[in-house]
Design an enzyme around this catalytic site. Structure first.
Site, PDB file in Angstrom:
ATOM      1  N   GLU A 125       0.554 -22.813 -21.985  1.00  0.00           N
ATOM      2  CA  GLU A 125      -0.729 -22.338 -22.505  1.00  0.00           C
ATOM      3  C   GLU A 125      -1.872 -23.025 -21.771  1.00  0.00           C
ATOM      4  O   GLU A 125      -1.737 -24.157 -21.318  1.00  0.00           O
ATOM      5  CB  GLU A 125      -0.832 -22.620 -24.015  1.00  0.00           C
ATOM      6  CG  GLU A 125       0.110 -21.757 -24.837  1.00  0.00           C
ATOM      7  CD  GLU A 125      -0.078 -21.966 -26.339  1.00  0.00           C
ATOM      8  OE1 GLU A 125      -0.899 -22.826 -26.732  1.00  0.00           O
ATOM      9  OE2 GLU A 125       0.619 -21.276 -27.104  1.00  0.00           O
TER      10      GLU A 125
ATOM     11  N   ASP B 196      -7.458   6.153   5.376  1.00  0.00           N
ATOM     12  CA  ASP B 196      -7.031   7.099   4.329  1.00  0.00           C
ATOM     13  C   ASP B 196      -8.263   7.611   3.586  1.00  0.00           C
ATOM     14  O   ASP B 196      -9.383   7.128   3.806  1.00  0.00           O
ATOM     15  CB  ASP B 196      -6.036   6.437   3.352  1.00  0.00           C
ATOM     16  CG  ASP B 196      -6.608   5.197   2.664  1.00  0.00           C
ATOM     17  OD1 ASP B 196      -7.841   5.002   2.693  1.00  0.00           O
ATOM     18  OD2 ASP B 196      -5.824   4.409   2.111  1.00  0.00           O
TER      19      ASP B 196
ATOM     20  N   LYS C 242      -3.142   9.471   4.858  1.00  0.00           N
ATOM     21  CA  LYS C 242      -2.056   8.539   4.519  1.00  0.00           C
ATOM     22  C   LYS C 242      -1.219   9.091   3.369  1.00  0.00           C
ATOM     23  O   LYS C 242      -1.765   9.668   2.423  1.00  0.00           O
ATOM     24  CB  LYS C 242      -2.666   7.192   4.109  1.00  0.00           C
ATOM     25  CG  LYS C 242      -1.647   6.137   3.688  1.00  0.00           C
ATOM     26  CD  LYS C 242      -2.331   4.813   3.368  1.00  0.00           C
ATOM     27  CE  LYS C 242      -2.751   4.733   1.929  1.00  0.00           C
ATOM     28  NZ  LYS C 242      -3.377   3.451   1.588  1.00  0.00           N
TER      29      LYS C 242
ATOM     30  N   ARG D 128       1.363   7.450   0.637  1.00  0.00           N
ATOM     31  CA  ARG D 128       1.950   6.194   0.150  1.00  0.00           C
ATOM     32  C   ARG D 128       3.193   6.531  -0.649  1.00  0.00           C
ATOM     33  O   ARG D 128       3.125   7.246  -1.642  1.00  0.00           O
ATOM     34  CB  ARG D 128       0.931   5.423  -0.712  1.00  0.00           C
ATOM     35  CG  ARG D 128       1.435   4.041  -1.116  1.00  0.00           C
ATOM     36  CD  ARG D 128       0.448   3.306  -2.013  1.00  0.00           C
ATOM     37  NE  ARG D 128      -0.644   2.682  -1.297  1.00  0.00           N
ATOM     38  CZ  ARG D 128      -0.568   1.538  -0.621  1.00  0.00           C
ATOM     39  NH1 ARG D 128       0.590   0.907  -0.543  1.00  0.00           N
ATOM     40  NH2 ARG D 128      -1.625   1.046  -0.031  1.00  0.00           N
TER      41      ARG D 128
HETATM   42  C1  R5P Z   1      -5.304   2.819  -1.116  1.00  0.00           C
HETATM   43  O1  R5P Z   1      -4.113   2.910  -1.291  1.00  0.00           O
HETATM   44  C2  R5P Z   1      -6.092   1.621  -1.335  1.00  0.00           C
HETATM   45  O2  R5P Z   1      -7.390   1.747  -0.819  1.00  0.00           O
HETATM   46  C3  R5P Z   1      -5.422   0.372  -0.813  1.00  0.00           C
HETATM   47  O3  R5P Z   1      -5.805  -0.643  -1.643  1.00  0.00           O
HETATM   48  C4  R5P Z   1      -5.769   0.024   0.613  1.00  0.00           C
HETATM   49  O4  R5P Z   1      -5.516   1.125   1.433  1.00  0.00           O
HETATM   50  C5  R5P Z   1      -5.032  -1.181   1.164  1.00  0.00           C
HETATM   51  O5  R5P Z   1      -3.739  -1.269   0.705  1.00  0.00           O
HETATM   52  P1  R5P Z   1      -2.583  -2.008   1.522  1.00  0.00           P
HETATM   53  O6  R5P Z   1      -3.192  -3.125   2.303  1.00  0.00           O
HETATM   54  O7  R5P Z   1      -1.637  -2.505   0.465  1.00  0.00           O
HETATM   55  O8  R5P Z   1      -1.947  -0.977   2.398  1.00  0.00           O
END
Ligand code: R5P
Length: 321
Positions: free
Chosen positions: A42, A172, A195, A197
């Protein structure tokens, strides 16, 4: 109109430099706090500076929100119970904005929940470049006055001063608002990539069919570098297409896991970030802009002495390479 009171700035561990700069900029006292853990885990939080009849500004960037949220709530409550007039939060990076809708059945919409909780903890907030993608403003989820300062113009100025023939590249669609603003500030052309993901660390970036001349230096621009996979994959595609080694400019240096190695492996020439999160790549100082956004009643009376835009830091330390 709230009368101006004496102000105490209290920096959470890890925020000492920014806290000091904020306190000096507005002529406030730099307060002292303690945060330790009891043997059972805590938190024990103690405010060592008397907040009675004073404005309290807590400086706590939110890149490890799960670890520090309760301690932040305890400190804010202690300040109020001990007589603070008002408690504000200066959070250079504001967490929990990316999960802004229920993507899959049963998902918690953490941006809403976190905002609701934080709105009960402090009376106002100032942050830099919150990740507003599907949300249009912080007011959609925060119930307290919440101001956001814009770091893109300073990133653009840095690019203009330091990169030869820059081509601003947004990796992106979520990066578009920052990439567009940096391109405008740098007077540079803009290229947007797309992009997909597939997982936290699994992204695939695609280049458009038509590309500008290879004499440009690509500058990857995003608000956040987290795993680094987005910037790394974009850099690989650009290099495969014949561009020179890209520069990467981002606002928030989250650098989760092995992000630095990822960026270096992808052949990124240099990474530059702002100091919303302390990191060796910090080159843009957001403190003057954050200070300028502090509500007037929360600053001590007298001249603020703060510049209004983020500025390049005097000494740039290191890079991801
Ligand atoms: C889109 O997915 C967000 O803007 C992400 O936070 C940014 O693209 C960076 O994410 P990462 O470095 O994990 O690829």
């Amino acid at each position: 109109m709230i009368p101006a009171h004496d102000t105490v700035v209290c920096a959470f561990p890890g925020n000492e430099r920014v806290g000091f700069d904020v306190a000096m900029s507005i002529g406030a006292e730099l307060g002292l706090m303690e945060w330790r853990h009891f043997p059972d885990g805590e938190s024990h939080v103690r405010l060592l500076t008397d907040p009675r009849g004073r404005e309290v500004i807590i400086v706590a960037t939110q890149h490890r929100p799960d670890e520090q949220f309760l301690a932040l709530a305890f400190l804010a409550d202690a300040a109020r119970e001990l007589g603070a007039v008002r408690v504000g939060l200066l959070a250079p990076y504001l967490a929990y904005l990316r999960q802004d809708r229920r993507f899959r059945r049963g998902d918690a919409v953490s941006s809403r929940s976190f905002a609701r909780l934080l709105s009960r903890v402090v009376d106002w907030m100032v942050t830099a470049d919150p990740h507003l993608h599907r949300l249009t403003s912080l007011a959609e989820v925060y119930d307290i006055p919440a101001r956001a300062v814009d770091v893109a113009p300073a990133l653009g100025a840095w690019v203009q001063a330091n990169v030869e023939a820059p081509l601003i590249v947004g990796p992106d669609s979520e990066s578009e608002r920052w990439a567009r603003a940096v391109a405008a500030a740098a007077g540079a052309p803009l290229l947007m990539l797309s992009k997909v993901r597939r997982g936290d660390a699994d992204v695939q970036v695609r280049l458009p069919a038509t590309l500008p001349g290879r004499s440009h230096t690509p500058v990857l621009v995003d608000d956040i570098i987290s795993t680094g996979r987005t910037a790394a994959d974009a850099a690989r595609r650009l290099r495969d297409a014949g561009f020179r080694a890209p520069v990467c400019a981002a606002v928030h240096a989250l650098f989760a896991g092995n992000a630095e190695e990822e960026l270096a492996r992808a052949g990124i020439a240099r990474v530059v970030t702002s100091n919303t999160i302390r990191h060796p790549t910090n080159a843009i100082d957001v403190v003057p802009a954050l200070v300028a956004a502090i509500p007037h009643g929360a600053r001590p009376p007298g001249p603020a002495g703060a510049r209004r835009t983020p500025r390049e830091m005097p000494h740039t330390e290191g890079s991801a390479r």
